[in-house]
Design a protein around this motif. Structure first.
Motif, PDB file in Angstrom:
ATOM      1  N   ALA A  23       0.817  -1.202   0.000  1.00 56.72           N
ATOM      2  CA  ALA A  23       0.000   0.000   0.000  1.00 56.72           C
ATOM      3  C   ALA A  23       0.854   1.256   0.000  1.00 56.72           C
ATOM      4  O   ALA A  23       0.386   2.330  -0.318  1.00 56.72           O
ATOM      5  CB  ALA A  23      -0.911   0.015   1.214  1.00 56.72           C
ATOM      6  N   LYS A  72       3.841   3.858  -1.037  1.00 57.11           N
ATOM      7  CA  LYS A  72       4.674   4.265  -2.156  1.00 57.11           C
ATOM      8  C   LYS A  72       6.121   4.253  -1.715  1.00 57.11           C
ATOM      9  O   LYS A  72       6.421   4.144  -0.536  1.00 57.11           O
ATOM     10  CB  LYS A  72       4.304   5.675  -2.566  1.00 57.11           C
ATOM     11  N   LEU A  84       7.381   6.196   1.320  1.00 51.08           N
ATOM     12  CA  LEU A  84       7.038   5.788   2.678  1.00 51.08           C
ATOM     13  C   LEU A  84       7.832   4.574   3.128  1.00 51.08           C
ATOM     14  O   LEU A  84       7.601   4.034   4.190  1.00 51.08           O
ATOM     15  CB  LEU A  84       5.540   5.492   2.791  1.00 51.08           C
ATOM     16  N   ARG A 119      -1.758   3.989  11.330  1.00 53.32           N
ATOM     17  CA  ARG A 119      -1.553   3.244  10.091  1.00 53.32           C
ATOM     18  C   ARG A 119      -0.348   3.780   9.320  1.00 53.32           C
ATOM     19  O   ARG A 119       0.510   3.027   8.856  1.00 53.32           O
ATOM     20  CB  ARG A 119      -2.826   3.344   9.246  1.00 53.32           C
ATOM     21  N   LEU A 126       3.115   1.715   8.533  1.00 54.44           N
ATOM     22  CA  LEU A 126       3.618   1.491   7.168  1.00 54.44           C
ATOM     23  C   LEU A 126       5.074   1.923   7.039  1.00 54.44           C
ATOM     24  O   LEU A 126       5.772   1.481   6.150  1.00 54.44           O
ATOM     25  CB  LEU A 126       2.762   2.247   6.145  1.00 54.44           C
ATOM     26  N   ALA A 170      -3.950   5.903  -1.815  1.00 56.82           N
ATOM     27  CA  ALA A 170      -2.616   5.487  -2.266  1.00 56.82           C
ATOM     28  C   ALA A 170      -1.667   5.341  -1.077  1.00 56.82           C
ATOM     29  O   ALA A 170      -0.850   4.426  -1.029  1.00 56.82           O
ATOM     30  CB  ALA A 170      -2.067   6.503  -3.255  1.00 56.82           C
ATOM     31  N   ASN A 171      -1.803   6.234  -0.109  1.00 54.92           N
ATOM     32  CA  ASN A 171      -0.867   6.215   1.021  1.00 54.92           C
ATOM     33  C   ASN A 171      -1.212   5.173   2.072  1.00 54.92           C
ATOM     34  O   ASN A 171      -0.322   4.556   2.646  1.00 54.92           O
ATOM     35  CB  ASN A 171      -0.818   7.592   1.674  1.00 54.92           C
ATOM     36  N   ALA A 172      -2.488   5.023   2.357  1.00 59.22           N
ATOM     37  CA  ALA A 172      -2.867   4.167   3.486  1.00 59.22           C
ATOM     38  C   ALA A 172      -3.389   2.808   3.024  1.00 59.22           C
ATOM     39  O   ALA A 172      -3.523   1.888   3.823  1.00 59.22           O
ATOM     40  CB  ALA A 172      -3.906   4.874   4.340  1.00 59.22           C
ATOM     41  N   GLY A 173      -3.693   2.666   1.729  1.00 55.90           N
ATOM     42  CA  GLY A 173      -4.225   1.409   1.231  1.00 55.90           C
ATOM     43  C   GLY A 173      -5.746   1.475   1.174  1.00 55.90           C
ATOM     44  O   GLY A 173      -6.401   1.941   2.108  1.00 55.90           O
ATOM     45  N   PHE A 196      -7.779  -0.227   3.996  1.00 57.71           N
ATOM     46  CA  PHE A 196      -7.747   0.530   5.244  1.00 57.71           C
ATOM     47  C   PHE A 196      -8.670   1.740   5.158  1.00 57.71           C
ATOM     48  O   PHE A 196      -9.397   2.051   6.106  1.00 57.71           O
ATOM     49  CB  PHE A 196      -6.316   0.979   5.572  1.00 57.71           C
TER      50      PHE A 196
END
Lengths: 463, 111
Positions: A114, A116, A119, A145, A149, B16-19, B22
């Motif tokens: 999830a 990029k 991150l 979250r 990640l 895009a960042n957290a999925g 989620f």
């Protein structure tokens, strides 16, 4: 890194298979006693801090009454296998596993799909423990979250009071703090943190959608590291979190180094009582020869690493035989035996000396194998009446031993170091106290460096 | 459903960042929280509790921004900065906005 075994935790050359209780060093299986394995596992699990001896004993020998000696023997065994530097001794505080985890084996961000590229976890700070304090559930979940990640372990609190409780009872590397919260709000938490030295160690990044520069300024004045406006931009979040964590880790390392360099605090020795006493003791002085030339020829870090490793080993040998280290001087260690009631101070000192000799030989072999230079050590041992007690100022006191035997031990050490090659020299009084229990050899009487007349000298036979 | 209530750029970025999985959970959390915040606004108004009112409006604003629900965020911000209103008219107007935002977010999250 060669292909590591599935399920292994990898720390540089060291691979630990916890489930199978197996250890590999440089890809080779190493036989390790079960206590030693438990000890290693305990140190690795707690590697982010210095673990007190009592805690290790409780983990490795649960429910048993065990003396420090047993622990030190196991630590020595582990150091022989893992390398001296793998486990650091912090005098008066305990032990710490020092090898950094190798990235490949510990990436826990299983849900990285999830995230990029931006991150992806930062190598230096990944695996830190973060606390998110936010009463707003959506914000809290999202922030947790995002941080997970990045490869961090995250806990959360939904008000300021619960966050403070967590900060006081658990270890965190960073706090992400919302301002608007019930019970105690963000400002209240920052104010309490300022008044509490232990909490000040944990850096704070404030995240809020509060409006106005004055509030941001207030946070910074109250000691916050940084401020992020909500909704938090993930790229900025990562940059600020990484930067705060890096500074925190640097500070932690500095503090740890200071703790190791500081002389044993006045409460570290088995409290002989602040009042000075006159007593019979055996003094041991050990020194690495010619460190001055070594320091000139080598890189500074090389010199310090050599001295740290050597001190660590010698300290363990001395303490495991009941000796009290009274001075730690980089290339010199002075220890007294018989300060705490000890049946046979001279024998204990000799046992320590034998072990120091053995550990130094091992250490030399290790360094030679790694293509690094070595230094010879000399040891002098003398016995007699001394005056011992705490001396100094109220802010900084040291345990002091004064007497002719102290001076004699230092002079014997100087003679041993002059002669080079790992001699252990004893005075007549120590030799007499041993009553033949150790193999010694009478040397021709010698004028000790700094002395005026020739005195009897004995050398310990070291196999 | 009113897609114009949501800034697609913000919502896409969040996914895009957290999925996406989620974000679906996060939208469900918002769907539970938003009516509670409205109830808190009403109860704070009835009690004349200005600070509680401001705080609930602040939370609603903050959450709306997270999902790119700009219109709802604007309304919540007006309540946050405006002090206790004279009557519940503004809250009555807020309710359908919350409902449509919730529906729009759930549709986007499951798209």
């Amino acid at each position: 890194m060669s292909a590591s075994l599935p399920g292994a935790e990898v720390f540089g050359r060291i691979e630990i298979l916890a489930a199978e209780r197996r250890l590999h060093v440089d890809g080779q299986a190493v036989a390790l006693g079960s206590r030693a394995f438990d000890l290693l596992a305990a140190l690795v699990a707690r590697r982010e801090r210095v673990v007190p001896k009592e805690e290790l004993i409780e983990v490795v020998w649960p429910g048993l009454v065990v003396e420090d000696n047993n622990l030190q023997v196991q630590i020595s065994a582990l150091r022989k296998v893992l390398g001296t530097q793998a486990i650091a001794t912090v005098p008066g505080r305990g032990y710490q596993f020092t090898v950094a985890a190798s990235p490949a084996a510990t990436a826990t961000a299983a849900t990285a799909s999830a995230s990029k590229g931006v991150l992806a976890p930062g190598a230096a700070t990944r695996g830190s423990r973060l606390l998110v304090a936010d009463d707003n559930k959506v914000n809290r979940l999202l922030l947790c979250r995002s941080l997970e990640l990045m490869g961090h372990e995250v806990a959360s609190a939904d008000n300021g009071r619960s966050a403070l409780d967590k900060l006081r009872t658990e270890r965190f590397d960073l706090l992400l703090l919302d301002l608007e919260m019930p019970e105690i709000d963000g400002f209240g938490l920052l104010a309490q943190r300022q008044a509490d030295a232990a909490l000040r160690d944990v850096p704070v990044i404030v995240t809020s959608s509060i409006e106005g520069v004055a509030q941001v300024a207030r946070c910074i004045e109250l000691g916050a590291d940084d401020f992020l406006h909500k909704p938090v931009n993930p790229v900025l979040l990562k940059a600020r979190v990484d930067s705060s964590l890096e500074r925190k880790h640097l500070r932690d390392r500095e503090r740890e180094l200071l703790a190791r360099l500081a002389p044993p605090a006045a409460d570290a020795p088995p409290r002989a009582g602040a009042a000075a006493r006159r007593l019979q003791a055996t003094l041991l002085v050990a020194r690495l020869g010619d460190t001055e030339a070594f320091a000139l020829a080598q890189a500074p870090h090389e010199t310090l690493e050599l001295l740290s490793s050597w001190s660590t080993l010698m300290l363990d040998a001395i303490e495991s035989h009941g000796g009290l280290v009274t001075q730690l001087g980089g290339d010199t260690i002075t220890a007294a035996f018989g300060i705490a009631p000890q049946a046979d101070a001279a024998s204990s000192a000799l046992q320590a000396a034998l072990e120091m000799h053995e550990l130094a030989a091992l250490f030399d072999r290790e360094r030679t194998a790694a293509g690094r230079p070595t230094l010879a050590q000399g040891i002098g041992i003398a016995s007699g009446e001394i005056v011992a007690g705490e001396a100094g100022t109220p802010r900084r006191a040291a345990f002091a031993c004064i007497g002719a035997a102290v001076q004699r031990a230092a002079r014997l050490e100087a003679l041993a170091t002059q002669r080079g090659g790992g001699a252990v020299l004893l005075d007549d009084a120590t030799h007499a106290a041993l009553a033949g229990r150790f193999a010694t050899e009478a040397m021709p009487p010698a004028v000790l460096p700094g002395g005026t007349k020739a005195v009897p000298v004995h050398a310990l036979k070291t196999a | 459903m009113d897609p114009a209530a949501i800034d697609p750029h913000v919502f896409d970025e969040l996914q895009a960042n957290a999925g996406a999985d989620f974000v679906r959970e996060l939208v469900d959390t918002f769907a539970e929280e938003a009516p509670r915040l409205l109830a808190e606004l009403r109860s704070a108004l009835a009690a004349g509790a200005a600070e509680r009112f401001r705080r609930a409006a602040h939370s609603l604003k903050s959450n709306s921004h997270t999902f790119g629900a700009t219109r709802l965020a604007e309304r919540a911000r007006a309540l946050e900065l405006g002090g206790l209103p004279a009557d519940a008219a503004a809250l009555d107007a807020l309710e359908p906005e919350i409902d449509s935002t919730r529906a729009a977010l759930q549709a986007l999250a499951r798209a």
